[in-house]
Enzyme design. Structure first.
Site, PDB file in Angstrom:
ATOM      1  N   TYR A 169     -12.600   6.002 -14.845  1.00 56.62           N
ATOM      2  CA  TYR A 169     -12.653   4.773 -14.038  1.00 56.62           C
ATOM      3  C   TYR A 169     -13.297   3.638 -14.849  1.00 56.62           C
ATOM      4  O   TYR A 169     -12.826   2.493 -14.820  1.00 56.62           O
ATOM      5  CB  TYR A 169     -13.474   5.099 -12.795  1.00 56.62           C
ATOM      6  CG  TYR A 169     -13.538   4.060 -11.713  1.00 56.62           C
ATOM      7  CD1 TYR A 169     -12.428   3.758 -10.924  1.00 56.62           C
ATOM      8  CD2 TYR A 169     -14.742   3.404 -11.419  1.00 56.62           C
ATOM      9  CE1 TYR A 169     -12.516   2.840  -9.890  1.00 56.62           C
ATOM     10  CE2 TYR A 169     -14.834   2.491 -10.389  1.00 56.62           C
ATOM     11  CZ  TYR A 169     -13.720   2.212  -9.627  1.00 56.62           C
ATOM     12  OH  TYR A 169     -13.822   1.300  -8.599  1.00 56.62           O
ATOM     13  N   SER A 189     -16.673   1.489   1.386  1.00 57.42           N
ATOM     14  CA  SER A 189     -15.324   1.825   1.839  1.00 57.42           C
ATOM     15  C   SER A 189     -15.112   3.335   1.748  1.00 57.42           C
ATOM     16  O   SER A 189     -15.970   4.076   1.302  1.00 57.42           O
ATOM     17  CB  SER A 189     -14.303   1.124   0.954  1.00 57.42           C
ATOM     18  OG  SER A 189     -14.395   1.690  -0.336  1.00 57.42           O
ATOM     19  N   ARG A 190     -13.923   3.768   2.110  1.00 54.28           N
ATOM     20  CA  ARG A 190     -13.619   5.199   2.023  1.00 54.28           C
ATOM     21  C   ARG A 190     -13.581   5.635   0.559  1.00 54.28           C
ATOM     22  O   ARG A 190     -13.844   6.786   0.243  1.00 54.28           O
ATOM     23  CB  ARG A 190     -12.301   5.518   2.722  1.00 54.28           C
ATOM     24  CG  ARG A 190     -11.110   4.850   2.052  1.00 54.28           C
ATOM     25  CD  ARG A 190      -9.798   5.222   2.676  1.00 54.28           C
ATOM     26  NE  ARG A 190      -8.761   4.962   1.687  1.00 54.28           N
ATOM     27  CZ  ARG A 190      -7.558   5.463   1.725  1.00 54.28           C
ATOM     28  NH1 ARG A 190      -7.207   6.256   2.702  1.00 54.28           N
ATOM     29  NH2 ARG A 190      -6.698   5.188   0.785  1.00 54.28           N
ATOM     30  N   LYS A 219     -11.447   0.193 -15.601  1.00 56.82           N
ATOM     31  CA  LYS A 219     -11.975  -1.053 -15.026  1.00 56.82           C
ATOM     32  C   LYS A 219     -12.430  -2.018 -16.124  1.00 56.82           C
ATOM     33  O   LYS A 219     -12.238  -3.232 -15.999  1.00 56.82           O
ATOM     34  CB  LYS A 219     -13.129  -0.747 -14.069  1.00 56.82           C
ATOM     35  CG  LYS A 219     -12.696  -0.064 -12.761  1.00 56.82           C
ATOM     36  CD  LYS A 219     -11.652  -0.869 -11.995  1.00 56.82           C
ATOM     37  CE  LYS A 219     -11.550  -0.484 -10.531  1.00 56.82           C
ATOM     38  NZ  LYS A 219     -10.437  -1.187  -9.847  1.00 56.82           N
ATOM     39  N   ASP A 237       0.846  -1.207   0.000  1.00 54.76           N
ATOM     40  CA  ASP A 237       0.000   0.000   0.000  1.00 54.76           C
ATOM     41  C   ASP A 237       0.874   1.246   0.000  1.00 54.76           C
ATOM     42  O   ASP A 237       1.834   1.353   0.751  1.00 54.76           O
ATOM     43  CB  ASP A 237      -0.939   0.046   1.207  1.00 54.76           C
ATOM     44  CG  ASP A 237      -2.201   0.839   0.904  1.00 54.76           C
ATOM     45  OD1 ASP A 237      -3.266   0.215   0.749  1.00 54.76           O
ATOM     46  OD2 ASP A 237      -2.118   2.078   0.776  1.00 54.76           O
ATOM     47  N   ASN A 258      -5.659  -4.830  -6.623  1.00 51.80           N
ATOM     48  CA  ASN A 258      -6.796  -4.215  -5.926  1.00 51.80           C
ATOM     49  C   ASN A 258      -6.599  -2.719  -5.661  1.00 51.80           C
ATOM     50  O   ASN A 258      -7.560  -1.996  -5.461  1.00 51.80           O
ATOM     51  CB  ASN A 258      -6.985  -4.998  -4.607  1.00 51.80           C
ATOM     52  CG  ASN A 258      -7.858  -4.289  -3.618  1.00 51.80           C
ATOM     53  OD1 ASN A 258      -9.072  -4.370  -3.692  1.00 51.80           O
ATOM     54  ND2 ASN A 258      -7.257  -3.562  -2.676  1.00 51.80           N
ATOM     55  N   SER A 281       4.364   2.122  -5.172  1.00 54.19           N
ATOM     56  CA  SER A 281       3.171   2.423  -5.960  1.00 54.19           C
ATOM     57  C   SER A 281       3.007   1.396  -7.074  1.00 54.19           C
ATOM     58  O   SER A 281       3.963   1.089  -7.792  1.00 54.19           O
ATOM     59  CB  SER A 281       3.287   3.814  -6.586  1.00 54.19           C
ATOM     60  OG  SER A 281       2.198   4.017  -7.463  1.00 54.19           O
TER      61      SER A 281
HETATM   62  P1  NAD Z   1      -9.752   1.890  -0.261  1.00 49.75           P
HETATM   63  O1  NAD Z   1      -9.479   3.326  -0.537  1.00 49.75           O
HETATM   64  O2  NAD Z   1     -10.261   1.534   1.092  1.00 49.75           O
HETATM   65  O3  NAD Z   1      -8.469   0.998  -0.541  1.00 49.75           O
HETATM   66  C1  NAD Z   1      -7.656   1.169  -1.666  1.00 49.75           C
HETATM   67  C2  NAD Z   1      -6.206   1.124  -1.241  1.00 49.75           C
HETATM   68  O4  NAD Z   1      -5.365   1.258  -2.398  1.00 49.75           O
HETATM   69  C3  NAD Z   1      -5.835   2.263  -0.294  1.00 49.75           C
HETATM   70  O5  NAD Z   1      -5.296   1.741   0.900  1.00 49.75           O
HETATM   71  C4  NAD Z   1      -4.809   3.058  -1.067  1.00 49.75           C
HETATM   72  O6  NAD Z   1      -3.797   3.640  -0.253  1.00 49.75           O
HETATM   73  C5  NAD Z   1      -4.243   2.019  -2.009  1.00 49.75           C
HETATM   74  N1  NAD Z   1      -3.595   2.626  -3.171  1.00 49.75           N
HETATM   75  C6  NAD Z   1      -4.060   3.656  -3.922  1.00 49.75           C
HETATM   76  N2  NAD Z   1      -3.179   3.947  -4.876  1.00 49.75           N
HETATM   77  C7  NAD Z   1      -2.138   3.091  -4.752  1.00 49.75           C
HETATM   78  C8  NAD Z   1      -0.941   2.880  -5.465  1.00 49.75           C
HETATM   79  N3  NAD Z   1      -0.607   3.657  -6.494  1.00 49.75           N
HETATM   80  N4  NAD Z   1      -0.115   1.895  -5.083  1.00 49.75           N
HETATM   81  C9  NAD Z   1      -0.441   1.106  -4.030  1.00 49.75           C
HETATM   82  N5  NAD Z   1      -1.549   1.277  -3.291  1.00 49.75           N
HETATM   83  C10 NAD Z   1      -2.396   2.244  -3.650  1.00 49.75           C
HETATM   84  O7  NAD Z   1     -10.798   1.420  -1.382  1.00 49.75           O
HETATM   85  P2  NAD Z   1     -11.548   0.019  -1.628  1.00 49.75           P
HETATM   86  O8  NAD Z   1     -12.990   0.325  -1.739  1.00 49.75           O
HETATM   87  O9  NAD Z   1     -11.101  -1.038  -0.699  1.00 49.75           O
HETATM   88  O10 NAD Z   1     -11.060  -0.301  -3.122  1.00 49.75           O
HETATM   89  C11 NAD Z   1     -10.250  -1.399  -3.472  1.00 49.75           C
HETATM   90  C12 NAD Z   1     -10.461  -1.716  -4.936  1.00 49.75           C
HETATM   91  O11 NAD Z   1     -11.803  -2.126  -5.141  1.00 49.75           O
HETATM   92  C13 NAD Z   1     -10.235  -0.538  -5.878  1.00 49.75           C
HETATM   93  O12 NAD Z   1      -9.588  -0.999  -7.052  1.00 49.75           O
HETATM   94  C14 NAD Z   1     -11.640  -0.081  -6.208  1.00 49.75           C
HETATM   95  O13 NAD Z   1     -11.685   0.598  -7.444  1.00 49.75           O
HETATM   96  C15 NAD Z   1     -12.365  -1.396  -6.209  1.00 49.75           C
HETATM   97  N6  NAD Z   1     -13.806  -1.305  -6.016  1.00 49.75           N
HETATM   98  C16 NAD Z   1     -14.332  -0.892  -4.844  1.00 49.75           C
HETATM   99  C17 NAD Z   1     -15.712  -0.864  -4.718  1.00 49.75           C
HETATM  100  C18 NAD Z   1     -16.371  -0.439  -3.461  1.00 49.75           C
HETATM  101  O14 NAD Z   1     -17.623  -0.399  -3.448  1.00 49.75           O
HETATM  102  N7  NAD Z   1     -15.640  -0.128  -2.412  1.00 49.75           N
HETATM  103  C19 NAD Z   1     -16.534  -1.222  -5.780  1.00 49.75           C
HETATM  104  C20 NAD Z   1     -15.969  -1.639  -6.942  1.00 49.75           C
HETATM  105  C21 NAD Z   1     -14.595  -1.690  -7.042  1.00 49.75           C
END
Ligand code: NAD
Length: 324
Positions: free
Chosen positions: A165, A199-200, A169, A38, A100, A73
């Site tokens: 996005y 999530s956030r 995706k 992360d 992810n 990253s």
């Molecule tokens: P989140 O913000 O809680 O977690 C995402 C994490 O990715 C964060 O900890 C962030 O620091 C890390 N991150 C961001 N850029 C980065 C980089 N360049 N290198 C390494 N780490 C990095 O969000 P989440 O909801 O847990 O999302 C996780 C994945 O699920 C994402 O790809 C998001 O697009 C996808 N997603 C989430 C939802 C939802 O409803 N939460 C729905 C569909 C898809």
């Protein structure tokens, strides 16, 4: 606990928060050695800090599991290499890679800046190449692998103000399909997950998209009857972990996890309309006259390669008496 990951080495990107953190904790609980990656930035991808990944590694170790942190990253070639190197340097192999990491930068299609487009394509789509390629090479050497790419219902089905996005995706779907085809020669399976959780990242959404009347209606009229208390992180973990387990033989798939409903999402072609035999193409008016049939959800098939589609065309032509 029948499905275990003992001796498996897993990489989970973006595992300092949200879904990735949940995957990492459960993989470790079930015996995997986990690279917790992360960058530690905000929900809109600004800033960075080591604490997000370090906290999850501490949690795993405190529970008796094995994990190492990577603060790199995913959005750069060097970062991807370093994330995979963390697995190889510590444990000499990679068995599982859950792509992810990510964030949102929403805006109207016509107003998206190059910075907003690039940042989203870099982290979600190019990041999947940067981490996925070295991980795949390691899996190929080991003769075993499970890749999971994180797409999104918003990104694939559609969500206003998310053209960047959505493009990133949906790109992951094509990427995973090809990885699945090539990986089949080396014991590597690849699938895509569409998770849903409050999530956030979800909290980052700018409600400006409500200015689009038809989309605002869709939001207001949505039926959340079966979702109360279930649009949460833990409901996404079981399917994600099943897909990266040895027990799962499915590959080349796209799966939805939403409010405790788990379902395959298919990209299919309907039977459609086949133009009369011969080498004269139909007219634009012919298409108009047959458009209902072209749209009709009948006798659909799901091509797994471009060549499968030719077979579907031949079946449609025979069914419609165009060829015998
Ligand atoms: P989140 O913000 O809680 O977690 C995402 C994490 O990715 C964060 O900890 C962030 O620091 C890390 N991150 C961001 N850029 C980065 C980089 N360049 N290198 C390494 N780490 C990095 O969000 P989440 O909801 O847990 O999302 C996780 C994945 O699920 C994402 O790809 C998001 O697009 C996808 N997603 C989430 C939802 C939802 O409803 N939460 C729905 C569909 C898809």
């Amino acid at each position: 606990m029948d499905i275990r990951f003992d001796d498996r080495v897993a990489i989970v990107t973006g595992a300092g928060n949200g879904l990735g953190r949940e995957y990492a904790l459960e993989l470790a609980r079930r015996g995997a050695r986990v690279v917790v990656n992360d960058l530690g930035g905000s929900g809109s991808g600004h800033g960075q800090s080591a604490t997000a990944a370090d906290r999850v590694v501490d949690e795993i170790r405190a529970a008796g599991g094995e994990a190492v942190a990577s603060h790199d990253s995913v959005a750069t070639r060097a970062g991807g290499a370093a994330i995979v190197a963390a697995a190889l340097d510590n444990w000499g192999r990679v068995d599982i890679c859950i792509n992810n990491a990510g964030f949102l930068r929403n805006n109207r299609f016509e107003d998206l800046t190059d910075k907003q487009i690039d940042a989203i394509l870099d982290v979600h789509l190019k990041g999947a190449f940067y981490v996925g390629q070295p991980a795949y090479r390691a899996m190929r050497r080991g003769g075993y692998g499970r890749m999971l790419f994180t797409a999104s219902a918003s990104g694939v089905f559609g969500h206003a103000w998310q053209a960047n996005y959505g493009a990133a995706k949906s790109g992951l779907v094509g990427l995973s399909n090809v990885v699945a085809l090539e990986g089949s020669a080396y014991g590597i399976q690849s699938n895509v997950l569409l998770p849903t959780a409050d999530s956030r990242l979800a909290a980052e959404m700018d409600p400006g998209f409500m200015e689009i009347p038809a989309f605002a209606d869709a939001v207001r009229n949505a039926d959340f009857a079966a979702s109360e208390g279930r649009v949460v992180l833990p409901f996404n973990v079981p399917l994600a972990l099943y897909l990266v387990s040895e027990a799962c033989s499915a590959t080349h798939g796209l799966y939805s996890s939403n409010s405790g409903r788990y379902a395959r999402v298919r990209i299919c072609a309907v039977e459609g309309w086949v133009a009369p035999a011969g080498t004269t193409p139909p007219t634009v008016e012919d298409i108009g006259a047959h458009f209902d049939q072209i749209e009709r959800m009948e006798n659909w098939s799901e091509p797994m390669t471009v060549y499968d589609e030719f077979g579907a065309v031949a079946r449609a032509a025979r069914a419609q008496g165009v060829y015998s």
